[in-house]
Motif scaffolding. Structure first.
Motif, PDB file in Angstrom:
ATOM      1  N   ARG A 139      72.494  50.265   2.503  1.00  0.00           N
ATOM      2  CA  ARG A 139      71.599  49.687   3.514  1.00  0.00           C
ATOM      3  C   ARG A 139      70.396  49.033   2.842  1.00  0.00           C
ATOM      4  N   ASP A 140      69.741  49.763   1.946  1.00  0.00           N
ATOM      5  CA  ASP A 140      68.590  49.207   1.224  1.00  0.00           C
ATOM      6  C   ASP A 140      68.979  47.954   0.449  1.00  0.00           C
ATOM      7  N   ILE A 143      69.637  44.815   2.796  1.00  0.00           N
ATOM      8  CA  ILE A 143      68.385  44.256   3.327  1.00  0.00           C
ATOM      9  C   ILE A 143      67.578  43.601   2.212  1.00  0.00           C
ATOM     10  N   LEU A 146      68.662  40.083   1.683  1.00  0.00           N
ATOM     11  CA  LEU A 146      68.091  39.156   2.669  1.00  0.00           C
ATOM     12  C   LEU A 146      66.645  38.827   2.320  1.00  0.00           C
ATOM     13  N   ASP A 147      65.878  39.846   1.951  1.00  0.00           N
ATOM     14  CA  ASP A 147      64.474  39.626   1.572  1.00  0.00           C
ATOM     15  C   ASP A 147      64.367  38.658   0.399  1.00  0.00           C
ATOM     16  N   LEU A 183      74.456  43.908  11.518  1.00  0.00           N
ATOM     17  CA  LEU A 183      73.079  44.111  11.063  1.00  0.00           C
ATOM     18  C   LEU A 183      72.489  42.830  10.469  1.00  0.00           C
ATOM     19  N   THR A 184      73.222  42.178   9.569  1.00  0.00           N
ATOM     20  CA  THR A 184      72.666  40.993   8.908  1.00  0.00           C
ATOM     21  C   THR A 184      72.531  39.817   9.873  1.00  0.00           C
ATOM     22  N   ALA A 187      69.428  40.549  11.755  1.00  0.00           N
ATOM     23  CA  ALA A 187      68.266  40.455  10.869  1.00  0.00           C
ATOM     24  C   ALA A 187      67.886  39.009  10.584  1.00  0.00           C
ATOM     25  N   TYR A 191      63.968  36.153   9.799  1.00  0.00           N
ATOM     26  CA  TYR A 191      63.614  35.471   8.562  1.00  0.00           C
ATOM     27  C   TYR A 191      63.504  33.977   8.834  1.00  0.00           C
ATOM     28  N   ASP A 411      68.186  46.774  16.363  1.00  0.00           N
ATOM     29  CA  ASP A 411      68.198  47.171  14.960  1.00  0.00           C
ATOM     30  C   ASP A 411      66.806  47.039  14.342  1.00  0.00           C
ATOM     31  N   PHE A 413      65.005  46.588  10.248  1.00  0.00           N
ATOM     32  CA  PHE A 413      65.417  46.011   8.968  1.00  0.00           C
ATOM     33  C   PHE A 413      64.465  46.461   7.862  1.00  0.00           C
ATOM     34  N   ARG A 415      63.497  48.534   4.470  1.00  0.00           N
ATOM     35  CA  ARG A 415      63.978  49.170   3.242  1.00  0.00           C
ATOM     36  C   ARG A 415      63.101  50.373   2.944  1.00  0.00           C
TER      37      ARG A 415
END
Length: 452
Positions: A139-140, A143, A146-147, A183-184, A187, A191, A411, A413, A415
């Motif tokens: 999970r971390d 995400i 994406l960051d 999730l993505t 998310a 962004y 959800d 997002f 970390r």
């Protein structure tokens, strides 16, 4: 007269169910029950994809052993070898202290580890989904991609960070890909520099069909759901090589990718290799009563044992599923009690009650007692089954509350920085290099016994 010592190795579905039943059916004066497990919880493995996707918190699927058991002595460590001749199990405690745990009856339920192959770069760069720590890490990691993709101006880096590959078209792989893709996609809206269309998920499997156990209609329905979401499913394909920033498939394709999640099957715990016993495809060969025929007073079950599947016949063995493991745990407990009372043992017989596959949101396919379901009805059956299978009311409440919160609030997002700067190799999470050779087991057992 000294009480018989019953030693259970493994606190998963099989080990926990065995200990619970022994507590219920044996009085404290009849036997001393000890459970060896590195963690103080039973991991509800089928819901790990929900942990990876943030739908459930890690604590929700960690069912407390101390809430489930009342008088079983729990040794916090892992069994690293067994010497049946001395009736000793060599245990490495979580402090790294090595001790000799004596037994009169041994129940081996050490479970399984992720099965890997000799693929260049696989063990260095693949992420697993077999442990709670791996699910939290994945999970971390996802995400973080994406960051970092949002922060970079390098188009090649962005592309590699936004491509995700899941290997394994079974339940674990299919649910992992489905849940993380949801999730993505959600998310991406948070962004400013990212678009959901830039995020690519790939699910690959060497098999010709997705989840063949479901049957063709439901397997095709699951495949349709995944492809409608934009997940590229490639069957008859595997991984040829894994690098830090690329993945090469056996069909020749090379993807820019920094995330490969490996769920391509399981292998019996390496503990099995420390016994000089017959195996079937790496799993300990046992009788229908789950006895290890070479050793007196030793039973084996769950993912680590090739338990004959009497319901199917023709030499079939039970698949390594939570459903079989839990029922085998209860059956072994009955046979342990029968052996203490010099009564005949009963063979394990269980007909599979059905299959459930949660694809996240309103999507699911299920086959309870042979009835094919899709969509919301299948989702209700899947989640109802999981709630019923959890062993404590606290766990049921946590999972139900998490599902409700996710359905209403959506959800998140965030970390948590889990192992942010550490490598995440498969053996780092599953401790597959911790076991002893047979000669080392015997030497340790004799040395520890001599020390008292």
């Amino acid at each position: 007269m000294e009480r018989p010592r019953i030693l259970i190795v493994g606190g998963g579905f099989a080990g926990l169910e065995c200990a619970r039943r022994l507590e219920r059916k044996l009085s404290p004066s009849e036997a001393e029950i000890t459970l060896v497990t590195p963690f103080s919880y039973q991991l509800y493995l089928p819901l790990l994809p929900h942990v990876a996707a943030g739908v459930l918190t890690p604590q929700s699927v960690a069912v407390s052993l101390r809430r489930s058991l009342r008088r079983t002595h729990i040794v916090p460590g892992g069994a690293i070898g067994v010497d049946p001749a001395s009736r000793v199990c060599v245990v490495r405690k979580v402090t790294d202290e090595v001790i000799a745990q004596k037994y009169d009856i041994l129940v081996l339920a050490p479970g399984s580890v992720t099965r890997t192959f000799d693929i260049p770069g696989l063990t260095d760069y693949a992420r697993g989904m077999k442990t709670l720590a791996e699910a939290a890490y994945v999970r971390d990691h996802v995400i973080a991609q994406l960051d970092l993709a949002s922060a970079t101006l390098d188009q090649r880096e962005r592309e590699s960070r936004l491509q995700f590959v899941v290997v394994g078209g079974g339940y674990a792989g299919t649910e992992t890909a489905a849940c993380l893709q949801r999730l993505t996609t959600a998310a991406a809206r948070r962004y400013p520099r990212l678009d959901a269309g830039q995020i690519k998920w790939h699910l690959i499997d060497i098999a010709p069909k997705l989840m063949p156990e479901l049957g063709d209609p439901l397997g095709a329905a699951a495949l349709e759901v995944l492809r409608e979401r934009g997940i590229e499913v490639s069957l008859g394909v595997s991984v040829a090589e894994v690098g830090a920033e690329t993945v090469k498939f056996t069909d020749g394709r090379v993807l820019p990718c920094r995330t490969l999640i490996w769920t391509a099957g399981v292998a019996a715990s390496p503990l099995i290799g420390t016994l000089d016993a017959e195996t079937v495809r790496g799993r300990l060969a046992v009788t229908a009563e789950m006895r290890v025929p070479q050793f007196e007073g030793v039973f084996a079950l769950g993912d680590a044992a090739a338990v004959p599947d009497l319901a199917k016949g023709d030499g079939a063995v039970c698949p390594p599923t939570a459903q079989h493991s839990a029922r085998q745990g209860r059956a072994v407990a009955d046979n342990v009690i029968a052996s203490l009372h010099n009564q005949p043992l009963e063979p394990y017989y269980h007909k599979d009650l059905g299959l459930v596959v949660d694809l996240g949101g309103k999507d699911a396919v299920s086959k309870p007692i042979g009835v094919e379901l899709r969509g919301v009805p299948a989702q209700l059956v899947a989640r109802g089954y999981h709630l019923m299978a959890m062993r404590t009311n606290v766990a049921k409440l946590r999972v139900g509350a998490n599902w409700l919160m996710n359905a209403t609030a959506g959800d998140d997002f965030v970390r948590i920085g889990f192992l942010a700067r550490q490598p995440a190799r498969l053996q780092d999470f599953e401790y597959t290099d911790a076991y002893l050779s047979r000669d080392q087991v015997r030497a340790h057992a004799q040395s520890l016994l001599a020390k008292g």
